[in-house]
Enzyme design. Structure first.
Site, short mmCIF file in Angstrom:
data_model
loop_
_atom_site.label_atom_id
_atom_site.label_comp_id
_atom_site.label_asym_id
_atom_site.label_seq_id
_atom_site.Cartn_x
_atom_site.Cartn_y
_atom_site.Cartn_z
CG ASP A 67 -0.35 0.14 2.56
OD1 ASP A 67 0.80 -0.33 2.51
OD2 ASP A 67 -0.88 0.11 3.49
CE1 TYR A 69 7.75 3.34 0.56
CE2 TYR A 69 7.52 5.10 -1.05
CZ TYR A 69 8.35 3.72 -0.64
OH TYR A 69 9.15 3.32 -1.06
CG PHE A 80 8.45 -0.33 -4.01
CD1 PHE A 80 8.70 -0.71 -2.81
CD2 PHE A 80 7.77 -1.32 -4.94
CE1 PHE A 80 8.24 -2.02 -2.32
CE2 PHE A 80 7.45 -2.59 -4.36
CZ PHE A 80 7.78 -2.96 -2.97
CG HIS A 190 8.62 -6.33 1.14
ND1 HIS A 190 9.09 -4.92 1.53
CD2 HIS A 190 7.47 -5.73 0.37
CE1 HIS A 190 8.29 -4.06 0.98
NE2 HIS A 190 7.20 -4.15 0.62
#
Length: 224
Positions: A67, A69, A80, A190
């Site tokens: 989701d 930041y 990202f 991740h």
């Protein structure tokens, strides 16, 4: 329901936009922006930025995040990614850039804005498209998961040879919607500080992606 989104995506997702779940999702999101003024990210005009930056028929790669930041000033609609003025960079993005440099031997981009990736056919998609400040996953279970499932299903069904980059368990759960006989799936932990050392570092996603694109006669991505 009329949604302000790139015409190629409006055509591809019109059934989703007309579905009852999307109407409920829209009501929830509007309520959140109204109740928590300036505390819902990204800004409303950037909710569908990933789609506006990467038209449906130009997709080469899908990078799936969790989701946006939840830190003020960071989220701007691309997973990202962050605006060019953000310092320091989010830690997950720092690790992505470390792997980019280790993989291809090129310096990291000068800032955290990944729009130049999107403009080359990289769909930078979060599983959830909105979040409340300081509360990761605060907009979970409201309909975004269903919407991004629909997005991935549409890509799977109508395109061929797309490279799906699934970092972390939540992203990898979406793999069930991808036909591995039609597309390519790259899995790794991740890039967050909690998991990057468990196999994200050394996974060489950037060279792997460009190798696949080159083999298929497509222009590789200029990552930096």
């Amino acid at each position: 329901m009329k949604v302000s989104i790139h015409p190629s995506w409006e055509k591809a997702l019109h059934h989703s936009f007309e579905a009852p779940y999307f109407e409920n999702l829209t009501r929830f999101v509007k309520d959140e922006y109204g109740r928590f003024s300036n505390q819902i990210f990204p800004e409303g005009k950037y909710i569908f930025r990933a789609f506006d930056s990467c038209p449906f028929d130009q997709i080469k790669v899908v990078v799936l995040g969790q989701d946006p930041y939840p830190t003020r000033g960071h989220a701007h609609g691309l997973c990202f990614s962050c605006d060019s003025h953000v310092r320091p960079l989010p830690k997950s993005l720092q690790n992505i850039f470390k792997e980019l440099e280790a993989d291809l031997g090129i310096p990291a981009p000068p800032n955290g804005d990944l729009n130049h990736w999107a403009n080359q056919g990289v769909l930078l998609l979060n599983s959830l498209l909105t979040v409340r400040e300081g509360q990761p996953l605060s907009h979970a279970n409201q309909g975004w998961e269903k919407f991004t499932d629909d997005v991935i299903q549409k890509i799977n069904d109508e395109l061929e040879g797309v490279i799906f980059v699934l970092w972390g368990s939540p992203a990898q759960a979406k793999a069930s919607r991808v036909n591995p006989n039609k597309h390519f799936i790259l899995r790794a932990p991740h890039p967050s500080p909690l998991s990057a050392y468990r196999g994200f570092f050394g996974s060489k996603p950037f060279s792997t992606i460009n190798g696949i694109l080159t083999q298929r006669g497509k222009t590789p991505i200029k990552w930096a």
